[in-house]
Design a protein around this motif. Structure first.
Motif, PDB file in Angstrom:
ATOM      1  N   LYS A 145      -1.039  -2.994  41.473  1.00  0.00           N
ATOM      2  CA  LYS A 145      -1.633  -1.694  41.289  1.00  0.00           C
ATOM      3  C   LYS A 145      -1.406  -0.772  42.558  1.00  0.00           C
ATOM      4  CE  LYS A 145      -5.240  -2.945  37.794  1.00  0.00           C
ATOM      5  NZ  LYS A 145      -6.663  -3.060  37.683  1.00  0.00           N
ATOM      6  N   ALA A 146      -1.425  -1.086  43.652  1.00  0.00           N
ATOM      7  CA  ALA A 146      -1.124  -0.238  44.619  1.00  0.00           C
ATOM      8  C   ALA A 146       0.464   0.216  44.571  1.00  0.00           C
ATOM      9  CB  ALA A 146      -1.138  -0.999  46.072  1.00  0.00           C
ATOM     10  N   ARG A 147       1.262  -0.703  44.165  1.00  0.00           N
ATOM     11  CA  ARG A 147       2.698  -0.313  43.960  1.00  0.00           C
ATOM     12  C   ARG A 147       2.801   0.972  42.846  1.00  0.00           C
ATOM     13  NH1 ARG A 147       5.696  -5.166  42.454  1.00  0.00           N
ATOM     14  NH2 ARG A 147       5.480  -5.507  44.820  1.00  0.00           N
ATOM     15  N   TYR A 148       1.845   0.999  41.771  1.00  0.00           N
ATOM     16  CA  TYR A 148       2.151   1.844  40.576  1.00  0.00           C
ATOM     17  C   TYR A 148       0.953   2.866  40.283  1.00  0.00           C
ATOM     18  CZ  TYR A 148       6.007  -1.050  39.484  1.00  0.00           C
ATOM     19  OH  TYR A 148       7.200  -1.819  39.560  1.00  0.00           O
ATOM     20  N   GLY A 149      -0.277   2.688  41.350  1.00  0.00           N
ATOM     21  CA  GLY A 149      -1.168   3.441  41.013  1.00  0.00           C
ATOM     22  C   GLY A 149      -1.480   4.784  41.914  1.00  0.00           C
ATOM     23  N   HIS A 150      -0.566   5.241  42.518  1.00  0.00           N
ATOM     24  CA  HIS A 150      -0.256   6.205  43.663  1.00  0.00           C
ATOM     25  C   HIS A 150      -1.821   6.499  44.178  1.00  0.00           C
ATOM     26  CE1 HIS A 150       3.168   7.487  41.283  1.00  0.00           C
ATOM     27  NE2 HIS A 150       2.459   7.110  40.108  1.00  0.00           N
ATOM     28  N   VAL A 151      -2.283   5.512  45.136  1.00  0.00           N
ATOM     29  CA  VAL A 151      -3.629   5.260  45.732  1.00  0.00           C
ATOM     30  C   VAL A 151      -3.121   5.882  47.212  1.00  0.00           C
ATOM     31  CG1 VAL A 151      -4.412   3.698  44.120  1.00  0.00           C
ATOM     32  CG2 VAL A 151      -3.455   2.932  46.077  1.00  0.00           C
ATOM     33  N   ASP A 152      -4.316   6.142  47.860  1.00  0.00           N
ATOM     34  CA  ASP A 152      -4.058   6.792  49.346  1.00  0.00           C
ATOM     35  C   ASP A 152      -4.485   5.540  50.126  1.00  0.00           C
ATOM     36  OD1 ASP A 152      -3.384   9.274  48.552  1.00  0.00           O
ATOM     37  OD2 ASP A 152      -5.324   9.635  48.137  1.00  0.00           O
ATOM     38  N   VAL A 153      -5.452   4.721  49.746  1.00  0.00           N
ATOM     39  CA  VAL A 153      -6.281   3.910  50.432  1.00  0.00           C
ATOM     40  C   VAL A 153      -6.603   2.542  49.572  1.00  0.00           C
ATOM     41  CG1 VAL A 153      -8.251   2.985  52.113  1.00  0.00           C
ATOM     42  CG2 VAL A 153      -7.184   5.256  52.090  1.00  0.00           C
ATOM     43  N   VAL A 154      -6.411   1.360  50.339  1.00  0.00           N
ATOM     44  CA  VAL A 154      -6.573   0.033  49.498  1.00  0.00           C
ATOM     45  C   VAL A 154      -7.847  -0.491  50.134  1.00  0.00           C
ATOM     46  CG1 VAL A 154      -6.093  -2.291  48.646  1.00  0.00           C
ATOM     47  CG2 VAL A 154      -4.328  -0.141  48.528  1.00  0.00           C
ATOM     48  N   VAL A 155      -9.046  -0.812  49.664  1.00  0.00           N
ATOM     49  CA  VAL A 155      -9.932  -1.667  50.544  1.00  0.00           C
ATOM     50  C   VAL A 155      -9.781  -2.999  50.006  1.00  0.00           C
ATOM     51  CG1 VAL A 155     -12.484  -1.755  50.812  1.00  0.00           C
ATOM     52  CG2 VAL A 155     -11.538   0.450  50.586  1.00  0.00           C
ATOM     53  N   LEU A 156      -9.598  -3.775  50.852  1.00  0.00           N
ATOM     54  CA  LEU A 156      -9.288  -5.287  50.098  1.00  0.00           C
ATOM     55  C   LEU A 156      -9.625  -6.607  50.988  1.00  0.00           C
ATOM     56  CD1 LEU A 156      -5.302  -6.008  49.505  1.00  0.00           C
ATOM     57  CD2 LEU A 156      -6.573  -7.767  51.241  1.00  0.00           C
ATOM     58  N   ASP A 157     -10.178  -7.440  50.296  1.00  0.00           N
ATOM     59  CA  ASP A 157     -10.924  -8.488  50.765  1.00  0.00           C
ATOM     60  C   ASP A 157      -9.751  -9.265  51.226  1.00  0.00           C
ATOM     61  OD1 ASP A 157     -12.836 -10.496  51.533  1.00  0.00           O
ATOM     62  OD2 ASP A 157     -12.919 -11.204  49.292  1.00  0.00           O
TER      63      ASP A 157
END
Length: 215
Positions: free
Chosen positions: A42-54
């Protein structure tokens, strides 16, 4: 608007995180992931700025997910790692894998919001609950690499030691009896001199090379 991806294998946790972040006018949760592999996809294709990740997730653990996001996404989103004290052995690995910062799950919601904003600005934020003892325990000495000590002024080294203790710019300014703007200038100059990107990397550098406690 800071487009954010939430990655945690527990749905109630994702729900709680979404409530906190979506309440902010400048942050939008645009996607969720239930495991590390899904987070990378989802980070690869979601055009996101920040990932909050456990840091503890099935299929692909958090550290591996952070590394893959950095290697396979261009431009790569910043990652804020979520952790708890009982899994702090993952902490240093997460930072070395490329996390922009980390927040403990039992911290105040405002800290998570601050961490997301800092990551979006290309900066880092360390949860102040994480002590020097924790970082020291998992730091790996890197004797073969120059520590850059000779490039820093005595005052910059002093500021660096305070940064490594998890102190904020305001706290450092109070301890050194200088303006907060002066501290910010010292931090920016140290980043440039040492070729580092964020405040988090300053902390890692300080502990890797023994630049703490006057050593």
């Amino acid at each position: 608007m800071i487009r954010t991806l939430l990655a945690d294998d527990q749905e109630p946790v994702r729900w709680a995180l979404r409530l906190v972040l979506d309440a902010e006018a400048d942050i939008e949760v645009v996607a969720e992931a239930a495991d590390g592999a899904e987070a990378v996809e989802k980070a690869r294709y979601g055009h996101v700025d920040v990932v909050v990740l456990d840091l503890r997730m099935p299929r692909l653990d958090g550290i591996a997910a952070i590394r893959r996001i950095g290697e396979s996404v261009n431009p790569a989103p910043a990652v804020v790692a979520l952790t708890t004290f009982d899994v702090d052995e993952y902490l240093f690995g997460a930072l070395k894998a490329g996390a922009a910062g980390f927040v403990l799950k039992d911290s105040e919601p405002a800290l998570l919001v601050d961490a997301v904003r800092a990551a979006a600005r290309g900066q880092g934020l360390l949860d102040p609950q994480v002590t020097r003892r924790t970082l020291r325990r998992f730091a790996e000495p890197v004797a073969k690499r120059p520590d850059g000590r000779e490039r820093l002024t005595p005052r910059e080294l002093e500021v660096l030691r305070h940064v490594a203790k998890g102190m904020s710019n305001a706290e450092i300014a109070g301890a050194l009896v200088v303006g907060e703007g002066t501290v910010k200038t010292h931090v920016a100059r140290m980043l440039a001199k040492l070729g580092l990107r964020t405040r988090v990397h300053l902390v890692i550098h300080a502990y890797e090379h023994g630049l703490v406690d006057g050593r």
